[in-house]
Scaffold this active site. Structure first.
Site, PDB file in Angstrom:
ATOM      1  N   SER A   1       0.795  -1.227   0.000  1.00  0.00           N
ATOM      2  CA  SER A   1       0.000   0.000   0.000  1.00  0.00           C
ATOM      3  C   SER A   1       0.826   1.276   0.000  1.00  0.00           C
ATOM      4  CB  SER A   1      -0.957   0.004   1.190  1.00  0.00           C
ATOM      5  OG  SER A   1      -0.228  -0.053   2.397  1.00  0.00           O
TER       6      SER A   1
ATOM      7  N   HIS B   1      -5.416  -3.599  -2.699  1.00  0.00           N
ATOM      8  CA  HIS B   1      -4.979  -2.777  -3.831  1.00  0.00           C
ATOM      9  C   HIS B   1      -4.752  -3.586  -5.105  1.00  0.00           C
ATOM     10  CE1 HIS B   1      -4.550   0.625  -1.117  1.00  0.00           C
ATOM     11  NE2 HIS B   1      -4.010  -0.229  -0.263  1.00  0.00           N
TER      12      HIS B   1
ATOM     13  N   LYS C   1     -12.014   0.617  -1.835  1.00  0.00           N
ATOM     14  CA  LYS C   1     -10.995   1.188  -2.728  1.00  0.00           C
ATOM     15  C   LYS C   1     -11.543   1.129  -4.166  1.00  0.00           C
ATOM     16  CE  LYS C   1      -7.590   0.166   0.746  1.00  0.00           C
ATOM     17  NZ  LYS C   1      -7.978   1.305   1.578  1.00  0.00           N
TER      18      LYS C   1
HETATM   19  C1  LIG Z   1      -3.512  -3.217   2.325  1.00  0.00           C
HETATM   20  C2  LIG Z   1      -4.668  -2.693   3.107  1.00  0.00           C
HETATM   21  N1  LIG Z   1      -5.395  -3.547   3.848  1.00  0.00           N
HETATM   22  C3  LIG Z   1      -6.450  -3.128   4.576  1.00  0.00           C
HETATM   23  C4  LIG Z   1      -6.838  -1.812   4.588  1.00  0.00           C
HETATM   24  C5  LIG Z   1      -8.010  -1.381   5.408  1.00  0.00           C
HETATM   25  O1  LIG Z   1      -9.111  -1.235   4.596  1.00  0.00           O
HETATM   26  P1  LIG Z   1     -10.330  -0.253   4.930  1.00  0.00           P
HETATM   27  O2  LIG Z   1      -9.860   1.144   4.658  1.00  0.00           O
HETATM   28  O3  LIG Z   1     -11.382  -0.700   4.001  1.00  0.00           O
HETATM   29  O4  LIG Z   1     -10.671  -0.443   6.364  1.00  0.00           O
HETATM   30  C6  LIG Z   1      -6.126  -0.888   3.816  1.00  0.00           C
HETATM   31  C7  LIG Z   1      -6.531   0.536   3.818  1.00  0.00           C
HETATM   32  O5  LIG Z   1      -5.839   1.438   3.491  1.00  0.00           O
HETATM   33  C8  LIG Z   1      -5.020  -1.334   3.066  1.00  0.00           C
HETATM   34  O6  LIG Z   1      -4.286  -0.487   2.327  1.00  0.00           O
END
Ligand SMILES: Cc1ncc(COP(=O)(O)O)c(C=O)c1O
Length: 418
Positions: free
Chosen positions: A206, A234, A265
């Site tokens: 991320s 992602h 996302k």
């Molecule tokens: C790799 C990853 N996993 C989980 C999440 C958490 O997701 P959410 O924003 O839907 O709670 C994010 C959020 O930025 C993320 O980048």
């Protein structure tokens, strides 16, 4: 008027001029507030700004000014899509704004079951389960699957929600060097005989935008009899010809045991999910605390997510457009001299170096109507502060050129590139 402070002045250790008898909690709160206030006073704070209007996916209105959006996770530009909005409206009209219940008790609606079936089909699994955030999904799923006495092996650059899930689980928590398969193998070898182990990683990282070496991870998990969980936050809508994610990208078929993803996302809603075999999903439905003890997804958000998965498959041109835009954006920034690490995806780290440089770059961009944001330490290692820029299928070629010109001019002005 006094000279405004530079970014570097605002990032010094906060003045600790408060009462030495204050307790640690008070000191922590004050130190953070001082740092934030100093940044704000010097026009270096751009977090938490309200987006007043979303215009066509790639432009937003902020403080009454139209800006190009380069910090969104909406990789396929699906926010506001007529089919998705219509599905959400229909569910809202039929069921209202909430569920007044947890899924196990009064909170399950037909749209929840439908969404889980859609996700299972999209991810080619037997079943799926949804939660109200991606963050909560990682926390609850990891800590339900592994626990005291087990081992969980996690990539060093994994998302905070994975790290928190591992810590919460009580399992032996080991972190392998980023995308380093030799190190992962060493760690797998080190797990005592007969002990359960799970490998967990982001599929697209991320903060760096690079892709995990899934074929090797799968090989190692098979060799050492480890469970494999991948976070596809992602990669859905980003990787693979039809956007179904990392397995499609590597042409591997169904090789991941636990496929986790978010609905916030590419999917323009909110929530998280896991897709897996039906026994795993049934177990999670009866054992994971964020499912049992937290209210169900609101009907409109579930319906929006459900429709979005279908739109991805019906409109493959969006993935092609995203790939072309990603190539243009990474190529342009790289050839101007920026370090964009190993990104191959729509997440493009523009390395600035110090936290100060990243804040100053942000100010330059935002003043020229390019909505970009910095990521600084401790979220990323010290010295690797960056703009975490993103590009989407909604951007047009000329808009991307303009944004790049602004970023390049800022980089030259601040001495980050020549
Ligand atoms: C790799 C990853 N996993 C989980 C999440 C958490 O997701 P959410 O924003 O839907 O709670 C994010 C959020 O930025 C993320 O980048």
């Amino acid at each position: 008027m006094s000279q405004p402070l530079g970014a570097e002045d605002c990032l010094q250790e906060p003045r600790m001029d408060y009462n030495t008898t204050d307790d640690a909690v008070t000191r922590r709160i004050r130190a953070m507030n001082e740092r934030v206030n100093l940044l704000k006073e010097n026009d270096l704070y751009f977090y938490n700004q309200a987006v007043e209007e979303v215009r066509g996916g790639a432009r937003v209105l902020v403080h009454g000014r139209e800006m190009g959006m380069y910090a969104s996770y909406g990789y396929l530009g699906l926010l506001g899509h007529p089919r998705i909005n219509a599905a959400a409206r229909k569910a809202l009209d039929k069921f209202g704004t909430g569920t007044n219940g947890v899924r196990t008790l009064a909170g399950t609606l037909p749209i929840h079951n439908e969404l889980e079936e859609t996700i299972a089909n999209f991810k080619h699994t037997e079943a799926a389960i949804t939660y109200t955030s991606g963050y909560a999904t990682n926390l609850t799923v990891i800590s339900t699957l592994v626990g005291r006495g087990d081992y969980v092996l996690s990539d060093k650059l994994n998302h905070a929600s994975i790290v928190d899930g591992c810590l919460m689980s009580g399992a032996e928590f080991r972190r392998f060097k980023h995308n380093d398969m030799q190190h992962l193998e060493t760690m797998l070898k080190g797990v005592p005989e007969g002990v359960s182990k799970m490998v967990v990683a982001d599929s697209v990282f991320s903060m760096d935008g690079d892709i995990i070496d899934l074929p090797k991870v799968v090989e190692l998990c098979k060799k050492y009899n480890a469970w494999l969980m991948m976070d596809e936050a992602h990669s859905v809508g980003v990787l693979g010809k039809t956007g179904t994610g990392i397995e499609e990208h590597f042409g591997l078929g169904n090789v991941i045991d636990i496929k986790m993803g978010t609905l916030s996302k590419t999917i323009p809603s909110v929530g998280g999910y896991v897709a897996a075999d039906k026994e795993i999903i049934a177990y999670l439905r009866h054992a994971s605390r964020a499912y049992i003890f937290s209210a169900a997804l609101p009907p409109a958000q579930a319906a929006a997510a459900n429709e979005a998965f279908k739109v991805i498959l019906d409109e493959p041109w969006r993935i092609e457009q995203l790939n072309a835009n990603t190539k243009q954006f990474i190529g342009g920034l790289k050839s101007a001299g920026f370090d964009t690490l190993l990104t191959e995806t729509a997440i493009v780290p523009v390395i600035c170096g110090t936290d100060e440089a990243a804040f100053a770059m942000t100010r330059e961009g935002q003043h020229k109507d390019v909505f970009i944001l910095p990521v600084v330490s401790p979220a990323v290692p010290e010295g690797l502060a960056r703009l975490r820029a993103t590009v989407t299928a909604a951007h047009e070629h000329d808009e991307i050129e303009r944004a790049m010109n602004v970023i390049i001019a800022a980089g030259r002005k601040l001495g980050i590139i020549k």
